[in-house]
Enzyme design. Structure first.
Site, PDB file in Angstrom:
ATOM      1  CB  ALA A  53      -0.889   0.102   1.170  1.00  0.00           C
ATOM      2  CB  ALA A  54       1.918   3.592  -2.351  1.00  0.00           C
ATOM      3  CE  LYS A  69       0.574   3.323  -9.262  1.00  0.00           C
ATOM      4  NZ  LYS A  69       1.632   4.146  -8.986  1.00  0.00           N
ATOM      5  CG  ASP A 125       8.722   9.834  -5.011  1.00  0.00           C
ATOM      6  OD1 ASP A 125       9.508  10.132  -3.963  1.00  0.00           O
ATOM      7  OD2 ASP A 125       7.597   9.222  -4.696  1.00  0.00           O
TER       8      ASP A 125
END
Length: 705
Positions: free
Chosen positions: A219-220, A240, A374
């Site tokens: 889980a992001a 996703k 990122d």
């Protein structure tokens, strides 16, 4: 194999080969509570079914015609995915004001939640300091901070993720707790995720997947990932799915943060950058992250640009099963780059992987300009075969073309301690407008780097440089462009990952071979001028600088001796190279003198004593009239030139034919004129030396008593 019955639907929970249980769609009929629980059908093979899935083969085939068809199918699938994303939200300040400007109660409620959460944590840390119990309670506070950031949602989770990679900023207890933000983010209900997949793709799940993990694999902050198997090909993929309501939450946060930015711009004079512009840039990137079709395109572009190296892996995108809120990509097995023990158990070296990441990032920032903004540990995996896998391409940015060369030149000027040139670099970097005088910043740069960075390149620390430059920039009218903030984020994260493996690791030291290679081989005018500034000073050629560049450049795997110094040669023989030609003529004479007289000295030293007396009339000074210091200087210069030639000729890419362009150029009138001037200078210098030798009085050995 265990059978799980859920609302009358039968599933087989298979754990073989999966890190988590997997739902296999049952073949026997059952009343569908949800499309994910429906029976498996053969609709994908039926040409009459409007929901049939057309397989897209992503790999190459032995047939060129089949390969062409595959590429056509993939382009069509991508076009359909783009059509599904036509109504995706695009960030703009006007959009935020339209949505939240007329909702004061909603804004105040969110602002109170943020201030109460962060304010309470800050108050507790302050009390710990007053009571002298900061160390004792550090673990507790780290747990509380992770909890606060998690409760505040994805915007603040991203802040925590950035801090989790900075061991030089946060104590170990905070690092350990914040690192859990990469994976331990709360999940949302699976039913909502499965409904989102069907809604976005317009297909029942059983027509897409033959199996899927029962719970999310990870889980992001913006979504969660499931592991599945495609029905048409059997390939394992990562699916996703975006969190429900995430756009509303992030939009409200940015509305509040942007308001704070306006206050900072207006009342905090020490901050000279446009904070609102930086917030808008970051918000724009986050909103692009919310569009998974855009992320898929980013991944495709990134793969085309950078996955040509053997040590870099970028997963494929399956466009038929990708929409604004659903992304299906190739599954990658691997270990997070921050899990050093797990990586070493696989026989891999963490620093090798970090170096691969640094080299890839340098190519991103300074060659094509399209970079991953990122690269936290959850987005970088070490694969079992030693590759570095890049994941999550939602937050990307671009470096302007003029800034790429300016950054390289800036690093070179930094290493060379040329502070005037460093100050001028800020024009090309768009830090200042052309009408601003940068001369006042030169003493500040000199003061900082001479005192704080009195070190070699291998000892330079990126964070120290960033902090020092930040302190300098705050004092002058600089406006840091938004792309530069993302570059700093990317590089500081990489340095943080490296520090996990080696606290003494220096990103600049690992990067300098790349800079040296680019400086020696790139024909870009800005870099060509930077190279000349580096090699020539006060009318003298600095051979030690050239030798160091070659030593460093050869450490880069892509260094080519055939390309080295060709840019300088072109400038030397070009219409604007007269000033450089004068310097080269002077230096060529000096080198020729060193070679000739150095050879004479070596020859003299090899002659037996009696013959020396016979031929040199008892002259202990030898065949020249040079002083000891002159002889030493010429011998050192000759040795250095020989070493430089050895560095070039020992390169794996060295080819004697590289001199052919030089020979062709030497046939041109300008080159022939240059050669005559060099030959004339050598002749005059040598004649003067011989005349001195002939006219000098013979000397006898000094007797000692």
């Amino acid at each position: 194999m265990t059978t799980l019955t859920l609302a009358g639907a039968a599933y087989s929970i298979a754990t073989s080969g999966y890190s988590k249980p997997t739902i296999k769609f049952s073949k026997r009929a059952s009343p569908p509570l949800h499309a994910a629980l429906a029976e498996a059908t053969n609709t994908s093979s039926s040409s009459n079914n409007k929901n049939a899935v057309v397989p897209i083969k992503l790999g190459l085939t032995s047939s060129s015609s089949s390969s062409s068809i595959d590429r056509t199918d993939e382009m069509q699938a991508e076009a359909k995915a783009l059509a599904r994303a036509v109504n995706a939200t695009i960030y703009s300040p006007e959009m935020l004001y339209t949505r939240y400007g007329s909702s004061p109660f909603k804004v105040l409620k969110r602002a109170f939640k943020i201030l109460s959460g962060i304010g309470l944590f800050g108050f507790r840390v302050w009390v710990d300091q007053l009571q002298g119990k900061s160390d004792e309670r550090r673990r507790l506070r780290a747990v509380q901070l992770r909890s606060v950031l998690t409760r505040l949602g994805p915007t603040f989770v991203k802040v925590g993720q950035g801090l989790s990679t900075r061991p030089d900023i946060c104590p170990p207890e905070y690092l350990e707790e914040l690192s859990e933000l990469q994976d331990a983010i709360p999940t949302f209900p699976d039913d909502e995720a499965l409904s989102c997949i069907e809604r976005e793709l317009g297909l029942p799940l059983e027509s897409i997947y033959s199996s899927m993990s029962v719970t999310p694999i990870a889980a992001a902050s913006l979504g969660q990932v499931y592991k599945a198997q495609l029905k048409y090909s059997g390939q394992i993929v990562a699916v996703k799915v975006q969190r429900p309501g995430i756009e509303e939450t992030i939009g409200l946060d940015f509305y509040l943060i942007r308001g704070v930015g306006h206050l900072i711009n207006k009342y905090v004079s020490i901050v000279t950058s446009d904070v609102v512009a930086l917030i808008d840039e970051f918000a724009s990137r986050v909103y692009q992250e919310l569009n998974y079709v855009q992320e898929g395109q980013n991944a495709k572009r990134f793969r085309n640009l950078y996955a040509d190296k053997a040590d870099v892996l970028v997963p494929d995108i399956f466009w038929d099963y990708t929409g604004v809120k659903v992304l299906t990509m190739e599954w990658v097995e691997g270990v997070k780059l921050s899990e050093q023990d797990a990586i070493e158990r696989q026989g891999l070296n963490v620093l090798d992987l970090v170096n691969a990441g640094i080299q890839c990032s340098l190519r991103q920032l300074l060659e094509y300009g399209f970079f991953h903004a990122d690269p936290h540990p959850g987005n970088l995996l070490a694969t079992p075969d030693g590759k570095l896998a890049f994941l999550d391409f939602g937050m990307m940015s671009e470096t302007p073309e003029n800034a790429r060369s300016a950054i390289i030149g800036h690093v070179v000027h930094l290493v060379n301690r040329d502070y005037e040139a460093m100050a001028r670099d800020y024009y090309a970097l768009d830090f200042v407008s052309p009408d601003v005088d940068v001369s006042p910043i030169v003493p500040a740069l000199e003061n900082f780097f001479d005192n704080a960075l009195n070190a070699t390149v291998s000892e330079l620390n990126f964070k120290t440089i960033v902090d020092g430059l930040g302190a300098v920039l705050y004092e002058y009218p600089f406006n840091v462009p938004p792309y530069y903030a993302l570059i700093l984020r990317s590089l500081t994260v990489l340095e943080g990952l490296a520090l996990y493996a080696d606290p003494n690791f220096k990103v600049l030291a690992a990067s300098y071979p790349y800079f040296a290679k680019r400086l020696l081989t790139d024909p870009n005018p800005y870099l060509r001028d930077a190279l000349i500034e580096l090699l020539f000073k006060d009318g003298r050629f600095r051979w030690n600088r050239l030798e160091n560049l070659l030593v460093q450049g050869k450490r880069d795997k892509d260094f080519s001796a055939n390309d080295a110094l060709q840019p300088v040669l072109k400038l030397l023989l070009g219409p604007d190279g007269e000033q450089l030609r004068a310097l080269v003529i002077r230096e060529s004479v000096r080198v020729s003198e060193a070679v000739i007289f150095g050879t004479m000295i070596d020859t003299y030293n090899s002659i037996p004593g009696p013959l020396k007396n016979l031929f040199f009339n008892n002259n202990v000074a030898g065949p020249t009239v040079l002083s000891d210091s002159e002889q030493k200087g010429l011998m050192e210069l000759r040795a250095q030139v020989i070493r430089i030639w050895g560095l070039l000729s020992s390169s794996k890419s060295f080819d004697p034919s590289m001199l052919q362009p030089l020979l062709q150029v030497l046939q041109e009138p300008e080159a022939q004129n240059l050669g005559r001037r060099v030959f004339g200078g050598i002749t005059q210098r040598f004649a003067a030396r011989l005349l001195q030798q002939y006219l000098r009085a013979p000397t006898s050995p000094t007797s000692t008593s």
